[in-house]
Design a protein around this motif. Sequence first.
Motif, mmCIF file in Angstrom:
data_model
loop_
_atom_site.group_PDB
_atom_site.id
_atom_site.type_symbol
_atom_site.label_atom_id
_atom_site.label_comp_id
_atom_site.label_asym_id
_atom_site.label_seq_id
_atom_site.Cartn_x
_atom_site.Cartn_y
_atom_site.Cartn_z
ATOM 1 N N ARG A 90 -4.949 13.634 -1.050
ATOM 2 C CA ARG A 90 -4.434 12.298 -0.201
ATOM 3 C C ARG A 90 -4.789 11.184 -1.142
ATOM 4 N N ARG A 91 -3.995 10.459 -1.564
ATOM 5 C CA ARG A 91 -4.202 9.214 -2.583
ATOM 6 C C ARG A 91 -3.502 7.926 -2.223
ATOM 7 N N THR A 92 -4.106 6.931 -2.137
ATOM 8 C CA THR A 92 -3.717 5.793 -1.224
ATOM 9 C C THR A 92 -3.805 4.649 -2.529
ATOM 10 N N MET A 93 -2.842 4.095 -2.886
ATOM 11 C CA MET A 93 -2.947 2.941 -3.527
ATOM 12 C C MET A 93 -2.649 1.701 -2.996
ATOM 13 N N THR A 94 -3.247 0.590 -3.396
ATOM 14 C CA THR A 94 -2.765 -0.914 -2.929
ATOM 15 C C THR A 94 -2.902 -1.973 -3.814
ATOM 16 N N GLU A 117 -4.470 10.734 -12.576
ATOM 17 C CA GLU A 117 -5.307 9.736 -13.437
ATOM 18 C C GLU A 117 -4.158 8.555 -13.849
ATOM 19 N N ASN A 118 -4.453 7.371 -14.212
ATOM 20 C CA ASN A 118 -3.450 6.354 -14.527
ATOM 21 C C ASN A 118 -3.639 6.343 -16.268
ATOM 22 N N PHE A 119 -2.637 5.801 -16.892
ATOM 23 C CA PHE A 119 -2.598 5.465 -18.448
ATOM 24 C C PHE A 119 -1.906 4.379 -18.646
ATOM 25 N N LEU A 176 2.669 -1.144 -20.686
ATOM 26 C CA LEU A 176 3.115 -0.048 -19.903
ATOM 27 C C LEU A 176 2.247 0.824 -19.038
ATOM 28 N N HIS A 177 2.563 1.109 -17.808
ATOM 29 C CA HIS A 177 1.507 2.143 -17.181
ATOM 30 C C HIS A 177 2.134 3.376 -16.391
ATOM 31 N N GLY A 178 1.450 4.474 -16.492
ATOM 32 C CA GLY A 178 1.842 5.494 -15.776
ATOM 33 C C GLY A 178 0.618 6.348 -14.880
ATOM 34 N N ARG A 179 1.129 7.403 -14.493
ATOM 35 C CA ARG A 179 0.288 8.240 -13.399
ATOM 36 C C ARG A 179 0.418 9.746 -13.662
ATOM 37 N N GLU A 180 -0.606 10.474 -13.711
ATOM 38 C CA GLU A 180 -0.163 11.927 -13.689
ATOM 39 C C GLU A 180 -0.114 12.315 -12.144
ATOM 40 N N THR A 240 9.770 7.281 -6.820
ATOM 41 C CA THR A 240 9.175 8.265 -7.217
ATOM 42 C C THR A 240 7.652 7.931 -7.217
ATOM 43 N N ALA A 241 7.486 6.663 -6.875
ATOM 44 C CA ALA A 241 5.957 6.058 -7.253
ATOM 45 C C ALA A 241 5.340 6.534 -5.493
ATOM 46 N N TYR A 242 6.362 6.822 -4.596
ATOM 47 C CA TYR A 242 6.019 7.024 -3.424
ATOM 48 C C TYR A 242 6.110 8.752 -3.126
ATOM 49 N N TYR A 274 4.276 13.132 -11.453
ATOM 50 C CA TYR A 274 3.962 12.372 -12.748
ATOM 51 C C TYR A 274 5.034 11.354 -12.835
ATOM 52 N N LEU A 275 4.277 10.024 -13.575
ATOM 53 C CA LEU A 275 5.405 9.040 -13.823
ATOM 54 C C LEU A 275 4.934 8.597 -15.190
ATOM 55 N N GLY A 276 5.759 8.784 -16.096
ATOM 56 C CA GLY A 276 5.784 8.427 -17.464
ATOM 57 C C GLY A 276 5.448 6.957 -17.651
ATOM 58 N N SER A 277 5.059 6.477 -18.921
ATOM 59 C CA SER A 277 4.466 5.309 -19.040
ATOM 60 C C SER A 277 5.987 4.394 -18.882
ATOM 61 N N HIS A 278 5.665 3.032 -18.141
ATOM 62 C CA HIS A 278 6.755 2.220 -17.785
ATOM 63 C C HIS A 278 6.518 1.085 -17.453
ATOM 64 N N THR A 279 7.450 -0.079 -17.433
ATOM 65 C CA THR A 279 6.906 -1.179 -16.866
ATOM 66 C C THR A 279 8.017 -1.379 -15.719
ATOM 67 N N ASP A 280 7.557 -2.053 -14.516
ATOM 68 C CA ASP A 280 8.146 -2.054 -13.161
ATOM 69 C C ASP A 280 9.060 -3.028 -13.267
ATOM 70 N N ASN A 281 9.939 -3.035 -11.986
ATOM 71 C CA ASN A 281 11.083 -3.902 -11.863
ATOM 72 C C ASN A 281 12.319 -4.342 -12.834
ATOM 73 N N LEU A 341 2.801 -9.741 -13.466
ATOM 74 C CA LEU A 341 1.594 -9.098 -13.430
ATOM 75 C C LEU A 341 1.835 -8.082 -12.341
ATOM 76 N N GLN A 342 1.058 -6.716 -12.540
ATOM 77 C CA GLN A 342 0.883 -5.942 -11.341
ATOM 78 C C GLN A 342 -0.646 -5.504 -11.370
ATOM 79 N N ALA A 343 -0.930 -5.679 -10.004
ATOM 80 C CA ALA A 343 -2.318 -5.143 -9.672
ATOM 81 C C ALA A 343 -2.249 -3.633 -9.076
ATOM 82 N N THR A 393 0.702 -1.265 -0.002
ATOM 83 C CA THR A 393 -0.129 0.028 0.027
ATOM 84 C C THR A 393 0.756 1.452 0.135
ATOM 85 N N PHE A 394 0.594 2.005 -0.872
ATOM 86 C CA PHE A 394 1.564 3.240 -1.019
ATOM 87 C C PHE A 394 0.925 4.761 -1.222
ATOM 88 N N SER A 395 1.496 5.821 -0.673
ATOM 89 C CA SER A 395 0.920 7.127 -1.045
ATOM 90 C C SER A 395 1.811 8.025 -1.212
#
Length: 367
Positions: free
Chosen positions: A343-347, A218-220, A334-338, A181-183, A187-194, A203-205, A171-173
Amino acid sequence: MLNLKHPPTGQSLEVNQFWLRDHCRCGECLNLETNQRRFDLLDLPANVHALSQNYCYKTDKLEVEWSDGHLSSYDFDFIFASQREQVISRRSESTSLTAWNRSIILQNERHLRYSLPQLVTSDEEVKSVITSLIRYGIVFIDDVAPNPTMTELALRRLFPLMKTFFGEMWTFSDKKDHADTAYTKLYLGSHTDNTYFCDAAGLQALHCIEHSGGDGGENFFVDGLYVVHELRRRHPAAFDLLSRVLVPGEYIEEGEHHFHMAPIIQLDPFTGELIQLRLNVYDRAVFNTLPQSEMADFYASLRLLLEIVRDSEHQWNLKLLPGTIVLFDNWRVLHGREAYTGRRTMTGAYVQRTDFLSKARVLGIIE
Ligand SMILES: C[N+](C)(C)CCCC[C@H](N)C(=O)O
Ligand SMILES: O=C(O)CCC(=O)C(=O)O
């Protein structure tokens, strides 16, 4: 070589004699409970050869008497299906992958949406989710209570979770739990993790369980399969270069230093299709796998790839709302985030590639 004949079909096949002996399926050679061979290769004489072969109409088996005294009985279909040419054609036919840009995925969005209550009660729904994950590389699971516990329950209904130093569920914010930088709110441009792991998560959820007092975030998502097809079509030299040049990824924080080198584009040696896209411009280590004289071609190729990734026609923008898990193929999509405020919490969690593909094989979705 040994010429094998199958009288009922008139098929014939030239096989290497040692290969054929090595693939004897009898209980003396193969542990039929564990599918493991019972012998060490050196136990077979290097010059082992067939003394005779005989097709038995009664059993539809090919019987071979070997120079080391062993008797084998083969199912011709097994021998035929085990040939490289057959594997290539099966893989080329069976990969029912749909490469997508934004308009294609929006036309298929109905195939991507699932609901937790159905998922929990129906094995067919589980198979459908995994089939869509293979075909499109992304699915959504709705009606999930916005908390880590229910998110974990939903994910474990599908796969075991991959434990990393981030946790099994994480779980991160913008709280600085990790040096990444996810924490942050950035902005995070389109990427793959790890890209810094020897084996990036398959897979990533992600489940946005809260976003209050602000906006953005927003995600993209971009289909790396579509992107590499476009790169191969538009810039074949860049495609070839990025399929061979090793790009180091690195992750450093207190008590952790992960490092891995691999090409950005990894292809299936059989089909030439994409196996993995490893693209994360942020997590790149010092780039030192080419002589300076070859740097210009590398950067030009990477820029061409990134221009295709960044093309808005290829990007699916959406706002993840509490109650919906997005689950995507981290070797393809690939995924990214604006950037965001408030307060934004992702799990979420990662799933090992091998566990994803194993489940798909067990369900008969892939070979
Ligand atoms: C998903 N979670 C927040 C746990 C970790 C994020 C890791 C981000 C890292 N830069 C990478 O791209 O792999
Ligand atoms: O915060 C998000 O929506 C995604 C963060 C991200 O890209 C990641 O964790 O890899």
